[in-house]
Write an enzyme that holds these catalytic residues in place. Structure first.
Site, PDB file in Angstrom:
ATOM      1  N   TYR A  98      -1.697  -3.147  -1.748  1.00  0.00           N
ATOM      2  CA  TYR A  98      -0.335  -2.694  -1.403  1.00  0.00           C
ATOM      3  C   TYR A  98       0.630  -3.870  -1.470  1.00  0.00           C
ATOM      4  O   TYR A  98       1.708  -3.790  -2.078  1.00  0.00           O
ATOM      5  CB  TYR A  98      -0.343  -2.060  -0.006  1.00  0.00           C
ATOM      6  CG  TYR A  98       0.955  -1.375   0.367  1.00  0.00           C
ATOM      7  CD1 TYR A  98       1.175  -0.042   0.058  1.00  0.00           C
ATOM      8  CD2 TYR A  98       1.969  -2.073   1.038  1.00  0.00           C
ATOM      9  CE1 TYR A  98       2.373   0.588   0.396  1.00  0.00           C
ATOM     10  CE2 TYR A  98       3.161  -1.456   1.383  1.00  0.00           C
ATOM     11  CZ  TYR A  98       3.360  -0.121   1.069  1.00  0.00           C
ATOM     12  OH  TYR A  98       4.551   0.484   1.409  1.00  0.00           O
ATOM     13  N   ASP A 116       7.692  14.792  -7.639  1.00  0.00           N
ATOM     14  CA  ASP A 116       6.637  14.521  -6.652  1.00  0.00           C
ATOM     15  C   ASP A 116       5.357  15.221  -7.098  1.00  0.00           C
ATOM     16  O   ASP A 116       5.420  16.195  -7.857  1.00  0.00           O
ATOM     17  CB  ASP A 116       7.067  15.029  -5.245  1.00  0.00           C
ATOM     18  CG  ASP A 116       6.401  14.251  -4.115  1.00  0.00           C
ATOM     19  OD1 ASP A 116       5.166  14.301  -4.034  1.00  0.00           O
ATOM     20  OD2 ASP A 116       7.104  13.591  -3.338  1.00  0.00           O
ATOM     21  N   LYS A 175       3.671  -4.348  -4.125  1.00  0.00           N
ATOM     22  CA  LYS A 175       5.076  -4.416  -3.703  1.00  0.00           C
ATOM     23  C   LYS A 175       5.715  -5.747  -4.108  1.00  0.00           C
ATOM     24  O   LYS A 175       6.902  -5.784  -4.458  1.00  0.00           O
ATOM     25  CB  LYS A 175       5.185  -4.176  -2.193  1.00  0.00           C
ATOM     26  CG  LYS A 175       4.790  -2.754  -1.764  1.00  0.00           C
ATOM     27  CD  LYS A 175       5.660  -1.684  -2.413  1.00  0.00           C
ATOM     28  CE  LYS A 175       5.422  -0.296  -1.848  1.00  0.00           C
ATOM     29  NZ  LYS A 175       6.260   0.740  -2.458  1.00  0.00           N
ATOM     30  N   ILE A 190       9.039   2.426   8.659  1.00  0.00           N
ATOM     31  CA  ILE A 190       9.938   3.581   8.781  1.00  0.00           C
ATOM     32  C   ILE A 190       9.108   4.802   9.188  1.00  0.00           C
ATOM     33  O   ILE A 190       8.005   5.011   8.662  1.00  0.00           O
ATOM     34  CB  ILE A 190      10.624   3.866   7.416  1.00  0.00           C
ATOM     35  CG1 ILE A 190      11.296   2.592   6.848  1.00  0.00           C
ATOM     36  CG2 ILE A 190      11.636   5.010   7.549  1.00  0.00           C
ATOM     37  CD1 ILE A 190      12.362   1.965   7.713  1.00  0.00           C
ATOM     38  N   THR A 229       7.669   7.890   8.833  1.00  0.00           N
ATOM     39  CA  THR A 229       7.420   8.922   7.813  1.00  0.00           C
ATOM     40  C   THR A 229       5.951   9.339   7.892  1.00  0.00           C
ATOM     41  O   THR A 229       5.156   8.752   8.629  1.00  0.00           O
ATOM     42  CB  THR A 229       7.678   8.401   6.379  1.00  0.00           C
ATOM     43  OG1 THR A 229       6.695   7.401   6.083  1.00  0.00           O
ATOM     44  CG2 THR A 229       9.070   7.818   6.204  1.00  0.00           C
ATOM     45  N   ASN A 235      10.633   5.667  -6.125  1.00  0.00           N
ATOM     46  CA  ASN A 235      10.258   5.504  -4.721  1.00  0.00           C
ATOM     47  C   ASN A 235       8.854   5.998  -4.388  1.00  0.00           C
ATOM     48  O   ASN A 235       8.323   5.632  -3.332  1.00  0.00           O
ATOM     49  CB  ASN A 235      11.338   6.252  -3.903  1.00  0.00           C
ATOM     50  CG  ASN A 235      10.907   6.581  -2.519  1.00  0.00           C
ATOM     51  OD1 ASN A 235      10.910   5.707  -1.649  1.00  0.00           O
ATOM     52  ND2 ASN A 235      10.503   7.828  -2.285  1.00  0.00           N
TER      53      ASN A 235
HETATM   54  P1  NAI Z   1       5.809   9.566   2.384  1.00  0.00           P
HETATM   55  O1  NAI Z   1       4.324   9.662   2.340  1.00  0.00           O
HETATM   56  O2  NAI Z   1       6.565  10.343   3.394  1.00  0.00           O
HETATM   57  O3  NAI Z   1       6.429   9.904   0.937  1.00  0.00           O
HETATM   58  C1  NAI Z   1       5.851   9.455  -0.254  1.00  0.00           C
HETATM   59  C2  NAI Z   1       5.992  10.544  -1.302  1.00  0.00           C
HETATM   60  O4  NAI Z   1       5.482  10.029  -2.549  1.00  0.00           O
HETATM   61  C3  NAI Z   1       5.174  11.795  -0.960  1.00  0.00           C
HETATM   62  O5  NAI Z   1       5.974  12.952  -1.084  1.00  0.00           O
HETATM   63  C4  NAI Z   1       4.056  11.777  -1.975  1.00  0.00           C
HETATM   64  O6  NAI Z   1       3.579  13.054  -2.325  1.00  0.00           O
HETATM   65  C5  NAI Z   1       4.710  11.071  -3.144  1.00  0.00           C
HETATM   66  N1  NAI Z   1       3.726  10.526  -4.070  1.00  0.00           N
HETATM   67  C6  NAI Z   1       2.602   9.833  -3.761  1.00  0.00           C
HETATM   68  N2  NAI Z   1       1.922   9.539  -4.891  1.00  0.00           N
HETATM   69  C7  NAI Z   1       2.637  10.062  -5.921  1.00  0.00           C
HETATM   70  C8  NAI Z   1       2.451  10.071  -7.329  1.00  0.00           C
HETATM   71  N3  NAI Z   1       1.354   9.551  -7.911  1.00  0.00           N
HETATM   72  N4  NAI Z   1       3.387  10.668  -8.093  1.00  0.00           N
HETATM   73  C9  NAI Z   1       4.475  11.237  -7.517  1.00  0.00           C
HETATM   74  N5  NAI Z   1       4.704  11.272  -6.194  1.00  0.00           N
HETATM   75  C10 NAI Z   1       3.790  10.680  -5.425  1.00  0.00           C
HETATM   76  O7  NAI Z   1       6.085   8.016   2.543  1.00  0.00           O
HETATM   77  P2  NAI Z   1       7.446   7.166   2.616  1.00  0.00           P
HETATM   78  O8  NAI Z   1       7.297   6.300   3.780  1.00  0.00           O
HETATM   79  O9  NAI Z   1       8.630   8.015   2.472  1.00  0.00           O
HETATM   80  O10 NAI Z   1       7.254   6.242   1.315  1.00  0.00           O
HETATM   81  C11 NAI Z   1       8.221   6.151   0.283  1.00  0.00           C
HETATM   82  C12 NAI Z   1       8.159   4.751  -0.305  1.00  0.00           C
HETATM   83  O11 NAI Z   1       8.541   3.810   0.706  1.00  0.00           O
HETATM   84  C13 NAI Z   1       6.769   4.296  -0.769  1.00  0.00           C
HETATM   85  O12 NAI Z   1       6.905   3.598  -1.984  1.00  0.00           O
HETATM   86  C14 NAI Z   1       6.308   3.370   0.338  1.00  0.00           C
HETATM   87  O13 NAI Z   1       5.380   2.435  -0.128  1.00  0.00           O
HETATM   88  C15 NAI Z   1       7.620   2.751   0.729  1.00  0.00           C
HETATM   89  N6  NAI Z   1       7.664   2.125   2.030  1.00  0.00           N
HETATM   90  C16 NAI Z   1       7.437   2.866   3.172  1.00  0.00           C
HETATM   91  C17 NAI Z   1       7.486   2.237   4.401  1.00  0.00           C
HETATM   92  C18 NAI Z   1       7.240   2.981   5.679  1.00  0.00           C
HETATM   93  O14 NAI Z   1       7.061   2.308   6.721  1.00  0.00           O
HETATM   94  N7  NAI Z   1       7.230   4.292   5.707  1.00  0.00           N
HETATM   95  C19 NAI Z   1       7.767   0.794   4.517  1.00  0.00           C
HETATM   96  C20 NAI Z   1       8.036   0.140   3.261  1.00  0.00           C
HETATM   97  C21 NAI Z   1       7.968   0.796   2.066  1.00  0.00           C
END
Ligand code: NAI
Length: 257
Positions: free
Chosen positions: A160, A40, A164, A193, A195, A94
């Site tokens: 986005y 991360d 995706k 979700i 988050t 992810n």
């Molecule tokens: P989150 O914001 O809680 O977690 C995302 C993590 O990715 C964070 O810890 C962040 O620091 C890290 N990150 C961001 N850019 C980065 C980079 N350049 N290099 C390394 N790490 C990086 O968000 P969440 O919801 O857990 O997202 C996880 C995945 O799920 C993402 O790909 C998001 O697009 C996808 N997603 C989330 C949804 C939601 O409703 N929360 C719905 C559909 C997909």
């Protein structure tokens, strides 16, 4: 569901492991006895996940500060898996960002590039290091995080949604290429979700926005991180041995409308 027999002693890398879906999934891999390399840009979140896995689960974890837009960082992540834990069995690609809300004709070049670079190119950078490491280790399983917006559009999210959809396409191509190499490649497509990402977008903090977003899901609620983690562990497990190139929606019925 216990996945102890699937992942005990196996090596798993998880990107975006410092928060939300990645954090919960990494801990579930730890619960199943895996050695987890946590990647991360968020060092505080990543170290927190490592401490949880090392203190509270049967698994072990190492945090590596990784920006998935940096090829050298991604290489370091995979090397940590092979050097510290002796190979690479599973990857959960992810890490992602929500980015700005702008219509297609209004999004800035900078914002477009930033979202594509993390959410799509970041997954490709991971795949190109993980696949050779898995070849050396006799195969493996990869899960990429796409989204419901990998299958349908939403106004105001051009980069986005394009990224995706790209993740779903890239998953299929890599799955075809690795189908006879003992590497399965699948994607998970979460609905909305709870988050940090949704907190940042105001979806969980603004009452009206939350109600409107819940109503898009036939189950009339947002999803929880463990509901995505469970799907990821299944896709990565031997139970999914005939599943590859799949984009599995876990979305409370969102895509069935
Ligand atoms: P989150 O914001 O809680 O977690 C995302 C993590 O990715 C964070 O810890 C962040 O620091 C890290 N990150 C961001 N850019 C980065 C980079 N350049 N290099 C390394 N790490 C990086 O968000 P969440 O919801 O857990 O997202 C996880 C995945 O799920 C993402 O790909 C998001 O697009 C996808 N997603 C989330 C949804 C939601 O409703 N929360 C719905 C559909 C997909």
């Amino acid at each position: 569901m216990s996945h102890k027999s699937d992942f005990d002693g196996k090596t798993v890398v998880v990107t975006g492991a410092g928060s939300g879906i990645g954090q919960e999934t990494a801990v579930e891999f730890g619960d199943a006895g895996a050695n987890v390399v946590l990647a991360d840009v968020d060092t505080e979140g990543g170290e927190e996940t490592a401490a949880t896995i090392n203190d509270d689960t049967d698994g072990a974890a190492t945090f590596v500060e990784v920006d998935v837009t940096d090829d050298g960082d991604v290489e370091q992540m995979v090397e940590t898996a092979t050097e510290e834990y002796g190979g690479l069995d599973v990857a959960f690609n992810n890490a992602g960002i929500g980015g700005t809300f702008d219509e297609t004709h209004e999004i800035s070049e900078e914002s477009w590039q930033a979202i594509i670079d993390v959410n799509l190119s970041g997954i490709w950078r991971c795949l190109r290091k993980e696949i050779p490491a898995m070849h050396e280790d006799g195969g493996g399983a990869i899960v990429n995080t796409a989204s419901i917006l990998g299958q349908v559009g939403e106004a105001g999210t051009p980069a986005y949604t394009a990224a995706k959809h790209g993740v779903v396409g890239l998953t299929k191509v890599a799955a075809l290429e690795q189908a006879t190499e003992d590497i399965r490649v699948n994607a998970v497509c979460p609905g909305y979700i709870e988050t940090q990402m949704l907190d940042d977008a105001g979806v969980t903090t603004d009452e009206q926005m939350r109600a409107e977003t819940e109503a898009l899901h036939p189950m009339q609620r947002l999803g929880n991180v463990d509901e995505i983690a469970d799907a990821v562990l299944w896709l990565a497990s031997d139970g999914a041995s005939f599943a590859t190139g799949e984009a599995l929606a876990v979305d409370g019925g969102y895509l069935s409308r």
